[in-house]
Write a protein that holds these residues in place. Structure first.
Motif, PDB file in Angstrom:
ATOM      1  N   UNK A  56      44.757  42.260  39.457  1.00  0.00           N
ATOM      2  CA  UNK A  56      45.440  40.984  39.311  1.00  0.00           C
ATOM      3  C   UNK A  56      44.765  40.202  38.207  1.00  0.00           C
ATOM      4  N   UNK A  57      45.569  39.442  37.499  1.00  0.00           N
ATOM      5  CA  UNK A  57      45.041  38.573  36.453  1.00  0.00           C
ATOM      6  C   UNK A  57      45.633  37.196  36.698  1.00  0.00           C
ATOM      7  N   UNK A  58      44.783  36.175  36.686  1.00  0.00           N
ATOM      8  CA  UNK A  58      45.231  34.816  36.964  1.00  0.00           C
ATOM      9  C   UNK A  58      44.822  33.885  35.831  1.00  0.00           C
ATOM     10  N   UNK A  59      45.671  32.912  35.565  1.00  0.00           N
ATOM     11  CA  UNK A  59      45.390  31.908  34.543  1.00  0.00           C
ATOM     12  C   UNK A  59      44.368  30.905  35.056  1.00  0.00           C
ATOM     13  N   UNK A  60      43.770  30.178  34.143  1.00  0.00           N
ATOM     14  CA  UNK A  60      42.794  29.139  34.495  1.00  0.00           C
ATOM     15  C   UNK A  60      43.436  28.146  35.462  1.00  0.00           C
ATOM     16  N   UNK A  61      42.633  27.647  36.369  1.00  0.00           N
ATOM     17  CA  UNK A  61      43.029  26.656  37.376  1.00  0.00           C
ATOM     18  C   UNK A  61      44.016  27.183  38.415  1.00  0.00           C
ATOM     19  N   UNK A  62      44.224  28.474  38.467  1.00  0.00           N
ATOM     20  CA  UNK A  62      45.082  29.067  39.494  1.00  0.00           C
ATOM     21  C   UNK A  62      44.307  29.082  40.812  1.00  0.00           C
ATOM     22  N   UNK A  63      44.920  28.652  41.876  1.00  0.00           N
ATOM     23  CA  UNK A  63      44.272  28.625  43.193  1.00  0.00           C
ATOM     24  C   UNK A  63      44.699  29.875  43.959  1.00  0.00           C
ATOM     25  N   UNK A  64      43.721  30.682  44.358  1.00  0.00           N
ATOM     26  CA  UNK A  64      44.014  31.895  45.115  1.00  0.00           C
ATOM     27  C   UNK A  64      44.274  31.576  46.579  1.00  0.00           C
ATOM     28  N   UNK A  65      43.473  30.679  47.130  1.00  0.00           N
ATOM     29  CA  UNK A  65      43.695  30.212  48.500  1.00  0.00           C
ATOM     30  C   UNK A  65      42.888  28.949  48.724  1.00  0.00           C
ATOM     31  N   UNK A  66      43.287  28.207  49.727  1.00  0.00           N
ATOM     32  CA  UNK A  66      42.657  26.926  50.042  1.00  0.00           C
ATOM     33  C   UNK A  66      41.768  27.054  51.274  1.00  0.00           C
ATOM     34  N   UNK A  67      40.799  26.158  51.383  1.00  0.00           N
ATOM     35  CA  UNK A  67      39.916  26.112  52.541  1.00  0.00           C
ATOM     36  C   UNK A  67      40.764  26.001  53.803  1.00  0.00           C
ATOM     37  N   UNK A  68      40.443  26.808  54.783  1.00  0.00           N
ATOM     38  CA  UNK A  68      41.149  26.777  56.055  1.00  0.00           C
ATOM     39  C   UNK A  68      42.304  27.764  56.145  1.00  0.00           C
ATOM     40  N   UNK A  69      42.737  28.315  55.013  1.00  0.00           N
ATOM     41  CA  UNK A  69      43.809  29.309  55.041  1.00  0.00           C
ATOM     42  C   UNK A  69      43.252  30.658  55.478  1.00  0.00           C
ATOM     43  N   UNK A  70      44.071  31.417  56.154  1.00  0.00           N
ATOM     44  CA  UNK A  70      43.697  32.766  56.544  1.00  0.00           C
ATOM     45  C   UNK A  70      43.780  33.670  55.314  1.00  0.00           C
ATOM     46  N   UNK A  71      42.684  34.291  54.962  1.00  0.00           N
ATOM     47  CA  UNK A  71      42.650  35.176  53.794  1.00  0.00           C
ATOM     48  C   UNK A  71      43.207  36.541  54.185  1.00  0.00           C
ATOM     49  N   UNK A  72      44.099  37.062  53.367  1.00  0.00           N
ATOM     50  CA  UNK A  72      44.673  38.386  53.613  1.00  0.00           C
ATOM     51  C   UNK A  72      44.176  39.404  52.597  1.00  0.00           C
ATOM     52  N   UNK A  73      43.400  38.947  51.618  1.00  0.00           N
ATOM     53  CA  UNK A  73      42.855  39.826  50.586  1.00  0.00           C
ATOM     54  C   UNK A  73      41.450  39.364  50.232  1.00  0.00           C
ATOM     55  N   UNK A  74      40.705  40.221  49.564  1.00  0.00           N
ATOM     56  CA  UNK A  74      39.455  39.806  48.959  1.00  0.00           C
ATOM     57  C   UNK A  74      39.465  40.293  47.525  1.00  0.00           C
ATOM     58  N   UNK A  75      38.665  39.639  46.710  1.00  0.00           N
ATOM     59  CA  UNK A  75      38.713  39.850  45.276  1.00  0.00           C
ATOM     60  C   UNK A  75      37.348  40.246  44.741  1.00  0.00           C
ATOM     61  N   UNK A  76      37.365  41.065  43.698  1.00  0.00           N
ATOM     62  CA  UNK A  76      36.164  41.378  42.929  1.00  0.00           C
ATOM     63  C   UNK A  76      36.418  40.861  41.523  1.00  0.00           C
ATOM     64  N   UNK A  77      35.564  39.982  41.080  1.00  0.00           N
ATOM     65  CA  UNK A  77      35.709  39.373  39.762  1.00  0.00           C
ATOM     66  C   UNK A  77      35.185  40.332  38.701  1.00  0.00           C
ATOM     67  N   UNK A  78      36.068  40.764  37.811  1.00  0.00           N
ATOM     68  CA  UNK A  78      35.672  41.685  36.749  1.00  0.00           C
ATOM     69  C   UNK A  78      35.333  40.957  35.465  1.00  0.00           C
ATOM     70  N   UNK A  79      35.996  39.826  35.219  1.00  0.00           N
ATOM     71  CA  UNK A  79      35.708  39.031  34.026  1.00  0.00           C
ATOM     72  C   UNK A  79      36.123  37.595  34.297  1.00  0.00           C
ATOM     73  N   UNK A  80      35.637  36.689  33.467  1.00  0.00           N
ATOM     74  CA  UNK A  80      35.955  35.279  33.645  1.00  0.00           C
ATOM     75  C   UNK A  80      35.002  34.617  34.606  1.00  0.00           C
ATOM     76  N   UNK A  81      35.477  33.588  35.276  1.00  0.00           N
ATOM     77  CA  UNK A  81      34.653  32.873  36.252  1.00  0.00           C
ATOM     78  C   UNK A  81      35.565  32.330  37.337  1.00  0.00           C
TER      79      UNK A  81
END
Length: 94
Positions: A56-81
């Motif tokens: 997956x590739x996301x643009x700057x300021x994209x929110x993947x999930x918010x505090x309190x939401x149930x996470x259905x995925x986990x991410x490994x950061x390959x580049x960026x921050x």
């Protein structure tokens, strides 16, 4: 680290998991094997991940999930921050 962005690794990750060839799975396996976060995983776990992981590739300021939401995925950061609770994380940081 530029090894993470090997074009063969990214291309294999981008392919639909149901359409991956044995070569794609092998490329993904060795790519995942090189990620520090996955080093403690058993071989069988890594081979299982090869069949389901995706890129997956996301643009700057994209929110993947918010505090309190149930996470259905986990991410490994390959580049960026990424910002988590006001702290910045970079690839290969803990």
């Amino acid at each position: 680290m530029t090894d993470y962005l090997d074009p063969h690794f990214v291309r294999a990750l981008c392919r639909d998991p149901e359409r991956r060839t044995l070569q794609d799975l092998q490329i993904i396996y060795y790519g995942l094997l090189g990620l520090e976060a996955l080093r403690p995983c058993r071989d069988s776990v890594l081979r299982g991940l090869c069949k389901i992981v995706r890129y997956e590739r996301h643009h700057a300021n994209h929110v993947l999930y918010y505090t309190g939401e149930l996470a259905t995925s986990w991410y490994i950061l390959l580049s960026g921050s990424v910002f988590i609770d006001g702290s910045m994380f970079l690839p290969r940081s803990r």
